[in-house]
Motif scaffolding. Structure first.
Motif, PDB file in Angstrom:
ATOM      1  N   TYR A  33     -10.841  -0.684   2.395  1.00 15.22           N
ATOM      2  CA  TYR A  33     -10.418  -2.035   2.781  1.00 15.22           C
ATOM      3  C   TYR A  33      -9.301  -1.945   3.817  1.00 15.22           C
ATOM      4  O   TYR A  33      -8.448  -1.056   3.742  1.00 15.22           O
ATOM      5  CB  TYR A  33      -9.842  -2.803   1.583  1.00 15.22           C
ATOM      6  N   GLN A  37      -0.582  -7.846   6.190  1.00 11.75           N
ATOM      7  CA  GLN A  37       0.469  -8.459   5.386  1.00 11.75           C
ATOM      8  C   GLN A  37       1.594  -8.918   6.301  1.00 11.75           C
ATOM      9  O   GLN A  37       2.293  -8.090   6.892  1.00 11.75           O
ATOM     10  CB  GLN A  37       0.996  -7.490   4.327  1.00 11.75           C
ATOM     11  N   GLY A  40       6.691 -11.720   3.780  1.00  6.76           N
ATOM     12  CA  GLY A  40       6.813 -12.724   2.735  1.00  6.76           C
ATOM     13  C   GLY A  40       5.515 -13.369   2.318  1.00  6.76           C
ATOM     14  O   GLY A  40       5.525 -14.360   1.581  1.00  6.76           O
ATOM     15  N   GLN A  41       4.388 -12.799   2.773  1.00  2.00           N
ATOM     16  CA  GLN A  41       3.100 -13.387   2.431  1.00  2.00           C
ATOM     17  C   GLN A  41       2.225 -12.408   1.662  1.00  2.00           C
ATOM     18  O   GLN A  41       2.501 -11.205   1.601  1.00  2.00           O
ATOM     19  CB  GLN A  41       2.382 -13.844   3.710  1.00  2.00           C
ATOM     20  N   GLY A  42       1.172 -12.917   1.095  1.00  2.50           N
ATOM     21  CA  GLY A  42       0.229 -12.081   0.378  1.00  2.50           C
ATOM     22  C   GLY A  42      -0.635 -11.290   1.329  1.00  2.50           C
ATOM     23  O   GLY A  42      -0.544 -11.410   2.548  1.00  2.50           O
ATOM     24  N   LEU A  43      -1.485 -10.462   0.755  1.00  3.21           N
ATOM     25  CA  LEU A  43      -2.379  -9.637   1.562  1.00  3.21           C
ATOM     26  C   LEU A  43      -3.547 -10.469   2.079  1.00  3.21           C
ATOM     27  O   LEU A  43      -4.180 -11.205   1.321  1.00  3.21           O
ATOM     28  CB  LEU A  43      -2.902  -8.462   0.740  1.00  3.21           C
ATOM     29  N   PHE A  45      -7.212 -10.262   3.630  1.00  9.84           N
ATOM     30  CA  PHE A  45      -8.370  -9.378   3.767  1.00  9.84           C
ATOM     31  C   PHE A  45      -8.870  -9.391   5.204  1.00  9.84           C
ATOM     32  O   PHE A  45      -9.026 -10.447   5.820  1.00  9.84           O
ATOM     33  CB  PHE A  45      -9.469  -9.838   2.817  1.00  9.84           C
ATOM     34  N   LEU A  91      -2.387  -2.662   6.109  1.00  6.94           N
ATOM     35  CA  LEU A  91      -2.562  -1.793   4.951  1.00  6.94           C
ATOM     36  C   LEU A  91      -4.021  -1.400   4.795  1.00  6.94           C
ATOM     37  O   LEU A  91      -4.922  -2.216   4.994  1.00  6.94           O
ATOM     38  CB  LEU A  91      -2.103  -2.510   3.672  1.00  6.94           C
ATOM     39  N   GLN A 103      -7.589  -0.544  -6.478  1.00  8.76           N
ATOM     40  CA  GLN A 103      -7.509  -0.064  -5.116  1.00  8.76           C
ATOM     41  C   GLN A 103      -6.244   0.759  -4.957  1.00  8.76           C
ATOM     42  O   GLN A 103      -5.194   0.420  -5.498  1.00  8.76           O
ATOM     43  CB  GLN A 103      -7.504  -1.244  -4.143  1.00  8.76           C
ATOM     44  N   PHE A 105      -3.571   2.135  -2.289  1.00 10.14           N
ATOM     45  CA  PHE A 105      -3.098   1.754  -0.967  1.00 10.14           C
ATOM     46  C   PHE A 105      -2.365   2.879  -0.253  1.00 10.14           C
ATOM     47  O   PHE A 105      -1.679   3.699  -0.882  1.00 10.14           O
ATOM     48  CB  PHE A 105      -2.151   0.556  -1.064  1.00 10.14           C
ATOM     49  N   GLY A 106      -2.487   2.862   1.074  1.00  6.75           N
ATOM     50  CA  GLY A 106      -1.658   3.699   1.905  1.00  6.75           C
ATOM     51  C   GLY A 106      -0.316   3.023   2.140  1.00  6.75           C
ATOM     52  O   GLY A 106      -0.104   1.883   1.715  1.00  6.75           O
ATOM     53  N   PRO A 107       0.591   3.689   2.855  1.00  9.44           N
ATOM     54  CA  PRO A 107       1.928   3.136   3.087  1.00  9.44           C
ATOM     55  C   PRO A 107       1.969   2.042   4.144  1.00  9.44           C
ATOM     56  O   PRO A 107       2.963   1.347   4.271  1.00  9.44           O
ATOM     57  CB  PRO A 107       2.733   4.352   3.547  1.00  9.44           C
TER      58      PRO A 107
END
Lengths: 114, 111
Positions: A33, A37, A40-43, A45, A91, A103, A105-107
């Motif tokens: 995926y 981001q 201050g917000q969500g991820l 897609f 991300l 999932q 995640f990478g950095p």
């Protein structure tokens, strides 16, 4: 074992330039995926790859965004003619199967468009 | 429309002061609710998956619970190292893989 890696960790680019972001998923993970981001917000897609199936590109915000994945390995996200609103953390996550499983995640890559 | 709302946006606690974070969701046919922890400059780290109302999961000082409308992340006697942003996400019946993410709760634990 090794986790998800992303490069570069930070990228500063001028408006109008193209950028390429790279993701190395966990070996053996078939699902990959990309998310965006904003502060201050969500991820948000962007795109989903599962094995050799056609990717789900429904989250890509414009035709300036594209992504590729070679088999079940590395993926690249390309943003053409960058705009200031593209500034965000990008991300990448991989998963051993579909979204039924967690999932990893990478950095992230922090992109700043000046 | 599928939606996830987290509250509060930010929470400041003293070390040892227990509290709860809320994740309210609207989704057609819940197929999983996920909690993640995100430290500054890092990607989210998986904590829990909950699948059905009444389910509970625990990890150290954290306990996640689920009802038909919301999930709570309870933190008991928190320590400064628990400071992070906690993200909630849901997978609904319409998607095999897409998650709907909340904006997160930023938790700050003061020593």
């Amino acid at each position: 074992g090794a986790g998800v890696s992303q490069s570069p960790s930070n990228k500063v680019t001028e408006k109008g330039k193209d950028v390429e972001l790279r993701c190395d998923p966990i070996s053996g993970h078939t699902a990959l995926y990309w998310y965006r981001q904003r502060l201050g917000q969500g991820l948000e897609f962007l795109i989903y790859f599962q094995g050799n199936s056609a990717p789900d590109k429904s989250g890509l915000p414009s035709d300036r965004f594209s992504a590729e994945r070679t088999g079940e390995s590395v993926s690249t996200l390309t943003i053409q003619r960058t705009q200031q609103e593209d500034s965000a953390v990008y991300l990448c996550a991989s998963s051993p199967r579909d979204g039924s499983y967690e999932q990893y995640f990478g950095p992230g890559t922090r992109l700043t468009v000046t | 429309e599928d939606q996830v709302t987290q509250s509060p946006e930010a929470l400041r606690l003293q070390e040892g002061e227990s509290s709860s974070l809320n994740c309210s969701y609207t989704v057609s046919g819940l197929r999983g609710l996920f909690w993640y922890r995100q430290d500054p400059g890092k990607g989210p780290e998986f904590l829990f998956t909950l699948y059905s109302a009444g389910e509970e999961k625990e990890k150290e000082r954290l306990k996640a619970t689920l009802t038909k409308k919301e999930s709570f992340l309870h933190i008991t006697a928190p320590k400064p190292e628990d400071s992070a942003t906690y993200l909630c996400a849901v997978r609904g019946g319409d998607s095999n893989y897409q998650l709907i993410w909340g904006a997160g709760t930023k938790l700050i634990i003061k020593p």
